[in-house]
Design a protein around this motif. Structure first.
Motif, PDB file in Angstrom:
ATOM      1  N   SER A 135       6.498  29.981  -7.108  1.00  0.00           N
ATOM      2  CA  SER A 135       5.294  30.170  -7.924  1.00  0.00           C
ATOM      3  C   SER A 135       4.112  29.375  -7.359  1.00  0.00           C
ATOM      4  CB  SER A 135       5.557  29.778  -9.381  1.00  0.00           C
ATOM      5  OG  SER A 135       5.921  28.427  -9.477  1.00  0.00           O
ATOM      6  N   GLN A 136       4.389  28.200  -6.782  1.00  0.00           N
ATOM      7  CA  GLN A 136       3.317  27.429  -6.145  1.00  0.00           C
ATOM      8  C   GLN A 136       2.794  28.167  -4.917  1.00  0.00           C
ATOM      9  OE1 GLN A 136       5.622  23.833  -5.633  1.00  0.00           O
ATOM     10  NE2 GLN A 136       4.291  22.709  -7.043  1.00  0.00           N
ATOM     11  N   LEU A 167      -1.384  31.341  -2.297  1.00  0.00           N
ATOM     12  CA  LEU A 167      -1.851  32.530  -1.584  1.00  0.00           C
ATOM     13  C   LEU A 167      -3.123  33.096  -2.200  1.00  0.00           C
ATOM     14  CD1 LEU A 167       1.497  34.366  -0.797  1.00  0.00           C
ATOM     15  CD2 LEU A 167      -0.156  33.493   0.859  1.00  0.00           C
ATOM     16  N   GLU A 168      -3.308  32.884  -3.488  1.00  0.00           N
ATOM     17  CA  GLU A 168      -4.507  33.386  -4.165  1.00  0.00           C
ATOM     18  C   GLU A 168      -5.770  32.660  -3.692  1.00  0.00           C
ATOM     19  OE1 GLU A 168      -3.591  32.933  -8.296  1.00  0.00           O
ATOM     20  OE2 GLU A 168      -2.064  34.511  -8.253  1.00  0.00           O
ATOM     21  N   ASN A 187       0.526  24.201   1.147  1.00  0.00           N
ATOM     22  CA  ASN A 187       1.167  24.711  -0.064  1.00  0.00           C
ATOM     23  C   ASN A 187       1.706  26.136   0.118  1.00  0.00           C
ATOM     24  OD1 ASN A 187      -1.460  25.650   0.065  1.00  0.00           O
ATOM     25  ND2 ASN A 187      -1.696  25.777  -2.147  1.00  0.00           N
ATOM     26  N   ILE A 188       1.342  26.812   1.207  1.00  0.00           N
ATOM     27  CA  ILE A 188       1.913  28.130   1.475  1.00  0.00           C
ATOM     28  C   ILE A 188       2.764  28.101   2.749  1.00  0.00           C
ATOM     29  CG2 ILE A 188       0.163  29.409   0.182  1.00  0.00           C
ATOM     30  CD1 ILE A 188      -1.141  30.145   2.862  1.00  0.00           C
ATOM     31  N   TYR A 189       3.256  26.932   3.098  1.00  0.00           N
ATOM     32  CA  TYR A 189       4.118  26.725   4.267  1.00  0.00           C
ATOM     33  C   TYR A 189       5.245  27.760   4.348  1.00  0.00           C
ATOM     34  CZ  TYR A 189       7.673  24.442   7.159  1.00  0.00           C
ATOM     35  OH  TYR A 189       8.636  24.169   8.103  1.00  0.00           O
TER      36      TYR A 189
END
Length: 109
Positions: A32-33, A38-39, A82-84
């Motif tokens: 969810s993170q 991604l947003e 955070n999108i690693y």
């Protein structure tokens, strides 16, 4: 508990601090993170960062330098940390596609 002083050690001809080798400060984001992360970025930005990660791996491989998650986050991902997982998934897909094409080309030879 206080951190011990940084210890420098020789590794593959380079001096590296213990802090650079340690990625214990990086925690894997939940799915969810990642979705929320991604947003924050356009698809083009994520594609560009994925290309940079692929390039980082290729350069490191060519120089025979091991790739550590901490180095990748520090030098390439930065604000994208955070999108690693998503970026790594896309980079892996890129390498899979290259591997398949290489295999197909060798079969045609």
């Amino acid at each position: 508990m206080a951190k011990p002083p940084q210890v420098l050690r020789r590794q593959s001809g380079l001096l590296a601090s213990q802090e650079e080798d340690d990625d214990s400060t990086f925690t894997q984001p939940s799915s969810s993170q990642v979705q929320r992360g991604l947003e924050r970025f356009t698809p083009a930005q994520v594609d560009q960062k994925t290309a940079e990660v692929v390039q980082f791996f290729l350069v490191r491989d060519q120089k025979k330098i091991p790739v550590r998650r901490a180095d990748l986050v520090k030098h390439v991902l930065k604000d994208y940390r955070n999108i690693y997982p998503e970026i790594m998934k896309r980079a892996a897909r890129t390498f899979d596609q290259v591997s398949i094409k290489k295999t197909l080309l060798s079969l045609n030879s």
